[in-house]
Motif scaffolding. Structure first.
Motif, PDB file in Angstrom:
ATOM      1  N   PHE A   1      -4.346  18.205  -9.130  1.00  0.00           N
ATOM      2  CA  PHE A   1      -4.059  17.781  -7.763  1.00  0.00           C
ATOM      3  C   PHE A   1      -4.773  16.459  -7.524  1.00  0.00           C
ATOM      4  N   SER A   2      -4.054  15.487  -6.974  1.00  0.00           N
ATOM      5  CA  SER A   2      -4.670  14.186  -6.702  1.00  0.00           C
ATOM      6  C   SER A   2      -4.172  13.655  -5.363  1.00  0.00           C
ATOM      7  N   VAL A   3      -5.040  12.908  -4.692  1.00  0.00           N
ATOM      8  CA  VAL A   3      -4.690  12.267  -3.434  1.00  0.00           C
ATOM      9  C   VAL A   3      -5.412  10.932  -3.392  1.00  0.00           C
ATOM     10  N   GLY A   4      -4.709   9.889  -2.941  1.00  0.00           N
ATOM     11  CA  GLY A   4      -5.357   8.586  -2.919  1.00  0.00           C
ATOM     12  C   GLY A   4      -4.432   7.467  -2.493  1.00  0.00           C
ATOM     13  N   LEU A   5      -4.856   6.243  -2.801  1.00  0.00           N
ATOM     14  CA  LEU A   5      -4.174   5.037  -2.348  1.00  0.00           C
ATOM     15  C   LEU A   5      -3.837   4.157  -3.543  1.00  0.00           C
ATOM     16  N   ASP A   6      -2.599   3.663  -3.590  1.00  0.00           N
ATOM     17  CA  ASP A   6      -2.142   2.719  -4.611  1.00  0.00           C
ATOM     18  C   ASP A   6      -1.910   1.361  -3.967  1.00  0.00           C
ATOM     19  N   LEU A   7      -2.386   0.296  -4.626  1.00  0.00           N
ATOM     20  CA  LEU A   7      -2.185  -1.078  -4.163  1.00  0.00           C
ATOM     21  C   LEU A   7      -1.436  -1.851  -5.238  1.00  0.00           C
ATOM     22  N   THR A   8      -0.251  -2.344  -4.900  1.00  0.00           N
ATOM     23  CA  THR A   8       0.554  -3.116  -5.831  1.00  0.00           C
ATOM     24  C   THR A   8       0.527  -4.577  -5.430  1.00  0.00           C
ATOM     25  N   GLU A   9       0.013  -5.423  -6.329  1.00  0.00           N
ATOM     26  CA  GLU A   9      -0.102  -6.845  -6.034  1.00  0.00           C
ATOM     27  C   GLU A   9       1.269  -7.507  -6.057  1.00  0.00           C
ATOM     28  N   PRO A  10       1.458  -8.590  -5.286  1.00  0.00           N
ATOM     29  CA  PRO A  10       2.731  -9.311  -5.325  1.00  0.00           C
ATOM     30  C   PRO A  10       3.022  -9.821  -6.732  1.00  0.00           C
ATOM     31  N   ALA A  11       4.286  -9.771  -7.138  1.00  0.00           N
ATOM     32  CA  ALA A  11       4.669 -10.215  -8.472  1.00  0.00           C
ATOM     33  C   ALA A  11       4.377 -11.702  -8.634  1.00  0.00           C
ATOM     34  N   ASN A  12       3.756 -12.058  -9.749  1.00  0.00           N
ATOM     35  CA  ASN A  12       3.399 -13.442 -10.042  1.00  0.00           C
ATOM     36  C   ASN A  12       3.966 -13.803 -11.400  1.00  0.00           C
ATOM     37  N   SER A  13       5.085 -14.528 -11.409  1.00  0.00           N
ATOM     38  CA  SER A  13       5.756 -14.898 -12.642  1.00  0.00           C
ATOM     39  C   SER A  13       6.088 -13.629 -13.424  1.00  0.00           C
ATOM     40  N   ASN A  14       5.572 -13.489 -14.652  1.00  0.00           N
ATOM     41  CA  ASN A  14       5.858 -12.319 -15.479  1.00  0.00           C
ATOM     42  C   ASN A  14       4.771 -11.257 -15.403  1.00  0.00           C
ATOM     43  N   TRP A  15       3.777 -11.484 -14.543  1.00  0.00           N
ATOM     44  CA  TRP A  15       2.665 -10.547 -14.426  1.00  0.00           C
ATOM     45  C   TRP A  15       2.870  -9.587 -13.251  1.00  0.00           C
ATOM     46  N   SER A  16       2.431  -8.358 -13.433  1.00  0.00           N
ATOM     47  CA  SER A  16       2.395  -7.379 -12.348  1.00  0.00           C
ATOM     48  C   SER A  16       1.079  -6.611 -12.445  1.00  0.00           C
ATOM     49  N   SER A  17       0.560  -6.173 -11.293  1.00  0.00           N
ATOM     50  CA  SER A  17      -0.741  -5.511 -11.280  1.00  0.00           C
ATOM     51  C   SER A  17      -0.772  -4.433 -10.209  1.00  0.00           C
ATOM     52  N   THR A  18      -1.387  -3.296 -10.546  1.00  0.00           N
ATOM     53  CA  THR A  18      -1.527  -2.180  -9.613  1.00  0.00           C
ATOM     54  C   THR A  18      -2.943  -1.626  -9.692  1.00  0.00           C
ATOM     55  N   THR A  19      -3.535  -1.390  -8.542  1.00  0.00           N
ATOM     56  CA  THR A  19      -4.858  -0.792  -8.455  1.00  0.00           C
ATOM     57  C   THR A  19      -4.765   0.486  -7.623  1.00  0.00           C
ATOM     58  N   SER A  20      -5.426   1.529  -8.069  1.00  0.00           N
ATOM     59  CA  SER A  20      -5.381   2.790  -7.329  1.00  0.00           C
ATOM     60  C   SER A  20      -6.750   3.444  -7.338  1.00  0.00           C
TER      61      SER A  20
ATOM     62  N   GLN B   1       0.823  -1.197   0.000  1.00  0.00           N
ATOM     63  CA  GLN B   1       0.000   0.000   0.000  1.00  0.00           C
ATOM     64  C   GLN B   1       0.864   1.257   0.000  1.00  0.00           C
ATOM     65  N   SER B   2       0.446   2.242  -0.789  1.00  0.00           N
ATOM     66  CA  SER B   2       1.127   3.538  -0.833  1.00  0.00           C
ATOM     67  C   SER B   2       0.083   4.644  -0.799  1.00  0.00           C
ATOM     68  N   PHE B   3       0.267   5.586   0.120  1.00  0.00           N
ATOM     69  CA  PHE B   3      -0.577   6.775   0.174  1.00  0.00           C
ATOM     70  C   PHE B   3       0.132   7.872  -0.609  1.00  0.00           C
ATOM     71  N   VAL B   4      -0.548   8.438  -1.610  1.00  0.00           N
ATOM     72  CA  VAL B   4       0.108   9.332  -2.566  1.00  0.00           C
ATOM     73  C   VAL B   4      -0.610  10.673  -2.622  1.00  0.00           C
ATOM     74  N   ILE B   5       0.170  11.756  -2.597  1.00  0.00           N
ATOM     75  CA  ILE B   5      -0.309  13.117  -2.857  1.00  0.00           C
ATOM     76  C   ILE B   5       0.526  13.671  -4.004  1.00  0.00           C
ATOM     77  N   GLN B   6      -0.133  14.203  -5.018  1.00  0.00           N
ATOM     78  CA  GLN B   6       0.593  14.672  -6.205  1.00  0.00           C
ATOM     79  C   GLN B   6      -0.028  15.950  -6.739  1.00  0.00           C
TER      80      GLN B   6
END
Length: 254
Positions: free
Chosen positions: A124-143, A89-94
């Motif tokens: 201006f944006s503020v929110g939460l990023d969720l990075t899933e654990p790496a699975n083989s050659n796949w990667s996934s991020t939800t925000s 989890q990452s809390f992001v302000i940009q």
């Protein structure tokens, strides 16, 4: 003229990069603008602060600021430690300001130094990023982020209408607001002779209030590269589809 410096302050690392050459060259090419700008406008550079153990529990804090000729970007990201098999989890302000070249029509108070027709987007944006654990050659991020988008002219004043009197925002106000749910998945595979990568990106605007923007956007990118002797052949396929209440000013970048 430029300078780079890395400083260690306890467990924090500070990287500073300042470049004066580009803006000075620009001022020589446009001497009529030199008297109207402050000395700070001649600075192009970046500042990055990283702290790997903010509160003593391996919490990571990243702060970065980049300033270009006509754009700027400031980012604060805070990451809490979690087991490797759980989403990170990452809390992001940009906050960013950048020229908008995809606008139809000319703003009423047109004055352009950036080649964008005098229209810039302040986001201006503020929110939460969720990075899933790496699975083989796949990667996934939800925000999920709240976004506030405001068109500005080159002098920093808000723009709401073009020369025809039409609104340049979807809501008709000086700004647009939205909550954006974004999911991005990527597959990548590479060896010494070739690589293959596909990326899916889905965005959904959630209208929590009546004048907030609602939309959905699908983006697909596929790339393949093959080594042919000393050369490398690259092919790329791109597709983007967008639906909903998006005005001309709201071609904001991903």
């Amino acid at each position: 003229m430029g300078a780079q410096k890395s400083i260690h302050a306890g467990k924090a690392k500070i990287d500073v990069n300042v470049d004066l050459s580009h803006k000075l060259c620009s001022s020589l090419m446009l001497p009529s603008l030199r008297g109207s700008q402050s000395p700070l406008s001649f600075i192009i550079g970046s500042l990055c602060i990283k702290h790997p153990n903010l509160f003593g529990g391996s919490e990571k804090l990243d702060v970065s600021w980049d300033k270009g000729l006509y754009d700027s970007n400031a980012l604060i990201a805070y990451r809490r430690p979690r087991p490797e098999w759980l989403s990170q989890q990452s809390f992001v302000i940009q906050h960013s300001v950048s020229p908008e070249i995809g606008v139809h029509g000319t703003p009423t108070d047109n004055f352009s130094q950036s080649g964008s027709g005098g229209v810039n987007l302040s986001q201006f944006s503020v929110g939460l990023d969720l990075t899933e654990p790496a699975n083989s050659n796949w990667s996934s991020t939800t925000s999920i982020r709240f976004k506030h988008v405001r068109p500005l002219n080159d002098e920093g004043r808000s723009i709401s209408r073009d020369l025809d009197g039409l609104p340049v925002t979807c809501s008709g106000n000086p700004h647009d607001s939205m909550v954006v749910l974004k999911q991005e998945s990527q597959y990548a595979k590479a060896n010494e002779d070739s690589f293959f990568r596909i990326r899916f990106q889905i965005e959904q605007g959630i209208p929590l209030l009546s004048k907030w923007i609602i939309f959905n956007k699908l983006k697909f990118v596929a790339s393949k590269g093959v080594k042919l002797g000393p050369a490398f052949l690259l092919t790329r396929r791109f597709d983007c589809r967008r639906h909903g209440s998006i005005s001309s000013i709201c071609n904001w970048r991903s």
